[in-house]
Design an enzyme around this catalytic site. Structure first.
Site, PDB file in Angstrom:
ATOM      1  N   ASN A   1      16.329  10.522  -5.983  1.00  0.00           N
ATOM      2  CA  ASN A   1      17.208  10.364  -7.077  1.00  0.00           C
ATOM      3  C   ASN A   1      16.072  10.488  -8.426  1.00  0.00           C
ATOM      4  OD1 ASN A   1      19.970   9.444  -6.461  1.00  0.00           O
ATOM      5  ND2 ASN A   1      18.763   8.436  -5.083  1.00  0.00           N
TER       6      ASN A   1
ATOM      7  N   GLU B   1      22.227  11.180  -3.901  1.00  0.00           N
ATOM      8  CA  GLU B   1      23.339  10.185  -3.748  1.00  0.00           C
ATOM      9  C   GLU B   1      23.774   9.605  -5.272  1.00  0.00           C
ATOM     10  OE1 GLU B   1      25.416   9.235  -1.537  1.00  0.00           O
ATOM     11  OE2 GLU B   1      24.429   8.645   0.410  1.00  0.00           O
TER      12      GLU B   1
ATOM     13  N   LYS C   1      21.963   1.276  -8.108  1.00  0.00           N
ATOM     14  CA  LYS C   1      20.587   1.600  -8.653  1.00  0.00           C
ATOM     15  C   LYS C   1      20.200   3.051  -8.573  1.00  0.00           C
ATOM     16  CE  LYS C   1      18.974   2.593  -4.162  1.00  0.00           C
ATOM     17  NZ  LYS C   1      18.383   3.335  -3.600  1.00  0.00           N
TER      18      LYS C   1
ATOM     19  N   ARG D   1      24.013  16.712  14.555  1.00  0.00           N
ATOM     20  CA  ARG D   1      25.120  17.569  14.640  1.00  0.00           C
ATOM     21  C   ARG D   1      24.173  18.968  15.039  1.00  0.00           C
ATOM     22  NH1 ARG D   1      28.929  16.576   9.674  1.00  0.00           N
ATOM     23  NH2 ARG D   1      26.850  16.264   8.741  1.00  0.00           N
TER      24      ARG D   1
ATOM     25  N   LYS E   1      23.984   4.304   0.846  1.00  0.00           N
ATOM     26  CA  LYS E   1      23.841   3.585  -0.492  1.00  0.00           C
ATOM     27  C   LYS E   1      24.832   4.521  -1.384  1.00  0.00           C
ATOM     28  CE  LYS E   1      19.538   1.113   0.297  1.00  0.00           C
ATOM     29  NZ  LYS E   1      18.072   1.231  -0.037  1.00  0.00           N
TER      30      LYS E   1
END
Length: 343
Positions: free
Chosen positions: A256, A281, A191, A34, A108
Site C-alpha cells: 500500500n 487492498e 490503516k 488454485r 485486511k
C-alpha cells in the site's frame, strides 16, 4: 502443545508465511492454491518463488490443488485470499466445510459493494459459522524469517479466540486476544488507506513531519469511523490500530505504501498496479471507507482526499493543500469528544 490440522486457503505472501510459522511449530499444514504451475513448483522446491522467495517451507506443509481434500480433517481453516475474493471462496467451500472447523481470516479489507467486514461476510455466506480474525503488524517477509512478531486475534467467542491464540503462538510470534471484532477488523482494513497516503507523502518528497501528521490524524479518522460502527476506540491504540498503522506506513514491505509512492511520483493507477504486481487492498478500501463516512456523516478528510486522488483524478499536491487549509481546530477537544477540555 497439542498439534492441530490447519488448512491455509491461499498461497500468497501472508498465507505462505503463516504456513511456514505453523509448520515450524509442528502443526500439520495443508497449503491450498488454485494455480497448477505454482503448485507443481512449490511441491518440487518448497519455495513460493513469486510471493515469498528464499524461504523454504518445512516438511510439515503439504501442497494441495483439490480443495475438498485440503479441507478434510482440518481443525482450522485459514482464509488468506484477497478481501474481494473471500465471499466467492466461502460459497465454494460451503457444501464441504464442517461446523466444528474454525475459520480464521487474515485478509485486511472491506467488501466493496456491500461495505461489509469479513466477519459479516462469513455470517452471511456460511450461516454464522465459528470464526476468528487474525490481525496486527505482521509483514509476511519478516514472519517467514522468524523475526519477532505480535498479532491479535478477535472473536465473539472467548474460547475460540484463546484456542486460535494457542495454535498460532510460537517462540517468535506472540498473540494477544481481543473481544472487539469490529475494531480489529476496521483497524486492519483502514490503516491501508492511511498507508497509501503515507506513500504519497514519500512520493511527493515531503519529510517526516508530514508523515507523522498523516499517521496521527489518520488513526483519529479510523477511530472516529470505528466508534460510529460500534467498536471500542481503545482497540485503535493497540496492535490492529496504531501497531499496524506504524508498520504499514513506514516499511517498504507494505505494498500500500509502495503504491502510494508511485502515485505521488506521478504514475497512473494502472501503471502503479502493474508495477506492484499484487493486490493493493487500500485502493478498494479507500472507496468503501469514503462511502461509509458519507453515509454515516463522519468527517474523514484524509480518506476523502485520497479517494479524490484515486477516483476523481485530483492532483496530489492540491489535495495536500486542501488538507492543510482546513478550518482551525483544537486537538485535545477533538480527541476527547465526550469530555470538553477547557483552558
Amino acid at each position: 502443545m497439542k498439534k492441530v490440522n490447519v488448512t491455509v486457503l491461499g498461497a500468497g505472501s501472508f498465507g505462505t508465511a503463516l504456513a511456514y510459522s505453523l509448520g515450524n511449530s509442528g502443526h500439520n499444514v495443508k497449503l491450498w492454491m488454485r494455480n497448477e504451475k505454482q503448485y507443481e513448483e512449490m511441491k518440487a522446491t518448497k519455495i513460493n518463488r513469486k510471493y515469498l522467495p528464499n524461504i523454504m517451507l518445512p516438511h510439515t506443509v503439504d501442497y494441495m490443488l483439490d480443495i475438498e481434500k485440503a479441507l478434510a480433517n482440518s481443525d482450522i481453516i485459514l482464509l488468506a485470499v484477497p478481501t474481494q475474493k473471500v465471499r466467492q471462496l466461502l460459497i465454494k467451500i460451503k457444501p464441504i466445510v464442517k461446523k466444528e472447523q474454525i475459520l480464521v481470516n487474515v485478509a485486511k479489507g472491506l467488501e466493496e459493494n456491500s461495505h461489509l467486514r469479513i466477519s459479516e461476510v462469513i455470517k452471511e455466506a456460511l450461516d454464522n459459522h465459528p470464526f476468528a480474525i487474525l490481525s496486527g503488524p505482521s509483514h509476511a517477509e519478516e514472519v517467514g524469517k522468524d523475526m519477532p512478531t505480535t498479532l491479535v486475534v478477535a472473536a465473539e467467542n472467548k474460547e475460540i479466540a484463546e484456542y486460535v491464540q494457542m495454535v498460532f503462538m510460537t517462540s517468535v510470534v506472540r498473540v494477544y486476544t481481543n473481544p472487539d471484532v469490529i475494531g480489529v477488523e476496521l483497524g486492519g482494513a483502514l490503516k491501508n488507506v492511511i498507508a497509501f497516503g503515507a506513500g504519497i507523502v514519500d512520493g511527493l518528497g515531503f519529510g517526516d513531519n508530514a508523515k507523522a501528521a498523516l499517521m496521527t490524524r489518520g488513526i483519529r479518522e479510523i477511530a472516529r469511523l470505528g466508534d460510529s460502527m460500534g467498536s471500542n476506540v481503545y482497540t485503535f491504540a493497540g496492535l490492529s490500530g496504531i501497531g499496524d498503522l506504524i508498520v504499514t506506513c513506514t516499511s517498504m514491505h507494505s505494498r500500500n505504501r509502495r503504491a502510494g509512492i508511485l502515485i505521488g511520483e506521478g504514475k497512473t493507477l494502472a501503471e502503479t498496479l502493474e508495477e506492484i504486481g499484487m493486490v493493493v487492498e487500500g485502493i478498494t478500501t479507500t472507496k468503501v471507507a469514503y462511502e461509509l463516512a458519507k453515509k454515516r456523516n463522519i468527517d474523514m478528510p484524509i480518506t476523502e482526499q485520497i479517494y479524490n486522488v484515486l477516483y476523481n483524478n485530483h492532483d496530489v499536491k492540491e489535495s495536500v493543500i486542501k488538507l492543510m487549509s482546513r478550518n482551525k481546530k483544537q486537538e485535545i477537544e477533538e480527541i476527547y469528544e465526550e469530555e470538553k477540555i477547557e483552558w
